[in-house]
Design a protein around this motif. Sequence first.
Motif, PDB file in Angstrom:
ATOM      1  N   GLY A 122       0.904  -1.145  -0.056  1.00 12.03           N
ATOM      2  CA  GLY A 122      -0.037  -0.046  -0.112  1.00 12.03           C
ATOM      3  C   GLY A 122       0.888   1.373  -0.055  1.00 12.03           C
ATOM      4  O   GLY A 122       2.023   1.286   0.163  1.00 12.03           O
ATOM      5  N   HIS A 124       1.520   5.059   1.825  1.00 16.02           N
ATOM      6  CA  HIS A 124       0.990   5.470   2.890  1.00 16.02           C
ATOM      7  C   HIS A 124       1.813   6.885   3.277  1.00 16.02           C
ATOM      8  O   HIS A 124       2.981   6.960   2.934  1.00 16.02           O
ATOM      9  N   GLN A 170      -2.504  -5.349  -3.544  1.00 18.16           N
ATOM     10  CA  GLN A 170      -2.676  -4.099  -3.064  1.00 18.16           C
ATOM     11  C   GLN A 170      -3.809  -4.429  -1.853  1.00 18.16           C
ATOM     12  O   GLN A 170      -5.045  -4.667  -2.023  1.00 18.16           O
ATOM     13  N   GLN A 172      -4.404  -1.798   1.201  1.00 20.11           N
ATOM     14  CA  GLN A 172      -4.264  -0.498   1.984  1.00 20.11           C
ATOM     15  C   GLN A 172      -4.545  -0.775   3.480  1.00 20.11           C
ATOM     16  O   GLN A 172      -3.728  -0.150   4.410  1.00 20.11           O
TER      17      GLN A 172
END
Length: 287
Positions: A122, A124, A170, A172
């Motif tokens: 992810g 960030h 992916q 998150q």
Amino acid sequence: MLLMTNETHINYQRIEEAILYLEKNFQRQPELDEVAEKVHLSPFHFQRIFTEWAGISPKRFLQFLTVDFLKEKLEQSRNLVEAAESAGLSSQSRVYDLFTTLEGVTPQEYKLHGSGLRIHYGIHETPFGACLLAVTDRGICWLSFLATDEDPKGHIEAMKEHWHNSLFHQDQALTASFAERIFHPGATPATGRLHVFVKGTNFQLKVWEALLKIPMGNVTTYQGIAANIQNPNALQAVGSAVGANHIAYLIPCHRVIRKDGILGEYRWSPARKKSIIGWEMAKTETK
């Protein structure tokens, strides 16, 4: 996948720009108003976001990046190592309660380049700009900082090349919990040490393990790392291993500087290295 843009990201860009401007004009000591104008903020707003970020004023922050101060920190680190050795300790890891533990792939896994691994990743925000963070069941396997407004695709491709037989997804939500523990450890309940899972040669692993022994707020030299792994003549190889680190911040290659007190290069930009070192020193000095 597009890079997230939010206030944290924008503020870090301004802070980094201010640090570079202050450093460039250090001899004449520019006033707060001038630096704030440079980053297109009012003096009040600039002072507030910088102090919220670092915990100290911009001028105090810059003192941590001077050659004389860094040379003094290098001497302190060297004395700390000598004290540990004179006490008969076989490793600095017995002196410090390490925040991060490290595991390397097995020789067979190394040959297979990550075959069968499931990697979740992810993008960030961090105190130092955006990062690409990836994890496996065996630990954090990738962390790289993105340049301002950089498309993360290049970082994702580099990660996939490094672990190129792995399965990527992916996620998150999953990686956000790791990002919070890495960059805001006091904001979440303690859940044990962070674990990193790396792929490298035996020599690289020795260097990365030595990096983990450098306490936050301290710095060392390439010579110091070479001595720590009991290979004092391998300076070039140590430099290459430090540069090959694929887990930024957690494996703190940013804490290795030149013996003359110059910060030197950094895989994720010299400006970010200045930001991280100054930020860490501010946090530890003000405790």
